[in-house]
Motif scaffolding. Sequence first.
Motif, short mmCIF file in Angstrom:
data_model
loop_
_atom_site.label_atom_id
_atom_site.label_comp_id
_atom_site.label_asym_id
_atom_site.label_seq_id
_atom_site.Cartn_x
_atom_site.Cartn_y
_atom_site.Cartn_z
N ASN A 152 0.75 -1.11 0.13
CA ASN A 152 0.09 -0.22 -0.04
C ASN A 152 0.94 1.12 -0.23
N GLY A 153 0.33 2.35 -0.09
CA GLY A 153 0.92 3.71 -0.13
C GLY A 153 1.68 4.19 0.95
N LEU A 154 1.11 3.58 2.26
CA LEU A 154 1.76 4.04 3.51
C LEU A 154 3.10 3.20 3.51
N ASN A 197 -0.46 20.34 5.80
CA ASN A 197 -1.94 19.64 5.07
C ASN A 197 -1.56 18.59 4.20
N THR A 198 -1.87 17.23 4.71
CA THR A 198 -1.62 16.14 4.02
C THR A 198 -2.60 15.14 4.46
N TYR A 199 -2.56 13.95 3.83
CA TYR A 199 -3.34 12.92 4.50
C TYR A 199 -2.18 12.27 5.54
N GLU A 250 9.14 12.20 -2.78
CA GLU A 250 7.70 12.50 -3.26
C GLU A 250 6.68 11.78 -2.76
N ASP A 251 5.77 12.22 -2.21
CA ASP A 251 4.44 11.28 -1.86
C ASP A 251 3.48 11.66 -3.21
N ASN A 252 3.49 10.84 -3.86
CA ASN A 252 2.84 10.74 -5.13
C ASN A 252 1.68 9.71 -5.28
N ALA A 253 0.99 9.76 -4.01
CA ALA A 253 -0.40 8.81 -3.71
C ALA A 253 -1.35 9.49 -4.61
N GLN A 254 -1.31 10.71 -4.74
CA GLN A 254 -2.55 11.34 -5.37
C GLN A 254 -2.22 11.96 -6.74
N ALA A 255 -1.23 11.63 -7.44
CA ALA A 255 -1.00 12.34 -8.57
C ALA A 255 -0.27 11.61 -9.79
N GLY A 296 -9.74 4.14 -5.00
CA GLY A 296 -10.09 5.60 -5.44
C GLY A 296 -9.04 6.52 -5.86
N LYS A 297 -7.89 6.15 -5.86
CA LYS A 297 -6.71 6.90 -6.91
C LYS A 297 -6.92 7.00 -8.21
N ASN A 298 -6.23 7.74 -8.59
CA ASN A 298 -6.24 7.82 -10.38
C ASN A 298 -5.84 6.40 -10.92
C1 LIG Z 1 -1.21 11.74 0.38
C2 LIG Z 1 -1.34 10.30 0.64
N1 LIG Z 1 -0.22 9.62 1.11
C3 LIG Z 1 -0.23 8.30 1.33
C4 LIG Z 1 -1.37 7.78 1.26
C5 LIG Z 1 -1.17 6.46 1.80
O1 LIG Z 1 -2.01 5.31 0.83
P1 LIG Z 1 -2.57 3.73 0.99
O2 LIG Z 1 -3.96 4.39 1.47
O3 LIG Z 1 -2.36 3.23 -0.09
O4 LIG Z 1 -1.64 3.30 2.23
C6 LIG Z 1 -2.65 8.31 0.65
C7 LIG Z 1 -3.84 7.74 0.69
O5 LIG Z 1 -4.52 7.00 1.04
C8 LIG Z 1 -2.47 9.75 0.39
O6 LIG Z 1 -3.61 10.33 0.00
#
Ligand SMILES: Cc1ncc(COP(=O)(O)O)c(C=O)c1O
Length: 412
Positions: A59-61, A88-90, A172-177, A210-212
């Motif tokens: 996963n992205g985390l 301001n981020t997730y 880079e946190d490219n989770a959203q782009a 839900g990501k692109n």
């Molecule tokens: C900016 C950002 N970083 C990291 C993550 C983590 O990704 P994941 O949900 O796949 O663990 C997300 C999304 O959920 C995100 O929006």
Amino acid sequence: MTVPFLSLKDVTALHGAEINEAVSRVINSGWYLQGEENARFERDYADYIGTKHCIGCANGLDALIWIWRAYIELGVMQPGDEVILPANTYIATHLGITENGLIPVCVEPKEETLEIDEDKIEEILVKREEQRVKNGIENRIKAICIVHLYGRCAYTDKIGELCRKYNLKLVEDNAQAHGCVAQVRGKNGEVKTVRTGAIGDAAGHSFYPGKNLGALGDGGAVTTNDDALAAAVRALANYGSQKKYVFKYTGRNSRLDEIQAAVLDVKLKYLDEDNRHRQQVAAYYYDHIDNPLITLPKRLDDANNVYHLFPILVKSPSLQGGDGVGLRNRLHDYLAEHGVGTVIHYPIPPHMQECYKDAAWNRYLPSPLGEGAGERLPITEMLAECELSLPMSPCLMTAQKEYVVRLINEFK
Ligand SMILES: Cc1ncc(COP(=O)(O)O)c(C=O)c1O
């Protein structure tokens, strides 16, 4: 009419036949982990992003956790080192850092772009340098983590220059782009067009549905040109092992499975086309939303925004800060009553979450010692009060976007 915030069923159906075929292929192959589907997707995604390596993970985390952990394992960073990141981020951006015993240094966004403010980054770095020279206080800032939040490119040349000047890693946190592009000025002034995810030293990507570029479950990846980092990340995400039953690191099981890799490889082919649809929806919103209570973030060139989300700010024009959540929540409820789904990204900033309330690094909360004792993050806090994300997806239809805009323009 109803306009869901995002219908994953419709998104999957866009490429449904091919996705079904890919899933069946994996099921019938009898090979479910660490196989050809991962190898193919990793190669295709690395080519797409423009990096030498792509390592799939759970996963992205985890992608972010593995990047920071790999830097520690490689001796580039140590627990206690600091990382600049947007306030301001997730929360996953923060968690990747704090999970590794690194310390977040939160920086406000620019209100007009919603992305990290490079002038504020510079202020912090200059101050740290002064403290080092004057008082001999070691500067432990080792990296800047930018987040291409909402699908908007957060990179600026100044950020690149600051990384070079202060010898910082750029993550880079490219989770959203996924699919977003930046114009990057190199050391010698040459300008290159580079995808987000290939700008810095390493990037974390999320394939949350839900990501692109979304999987049918969890998924993530790290992209990098750094051979040593890639090898460490690959091992860490596989129990710390580079060779079967031999463990170099105490890693975890954080693998991308074959079904998700196969699905992602199908969807990757359509990513640019899907992003173009998002850009058309966004263009309609920009051209037609007209309400004094609504502020739109600065419009970027389409190349620099893949509109993972379409954030608007709901507040009285006369106010510098927020209105409190009242007005924004009223718009949310009014749209919901009319069948339109919206979501807040995000209602509580990471530094105000309970999990970080006693964290030693968290000097951003209102201080019991009174005004001025804590460092405040007023823009971040205002965004949490005023932000609302409108419906956005690669399958939003013309009548739906027109309906959303009409309702918004009639809101008082
Ligand atoms: C900016 C950002 N970083 C990291 C993550 C983590 O990704 P994941 O949900 O796949 O663990 C997300 C999304 O959920 C995100 O929006």
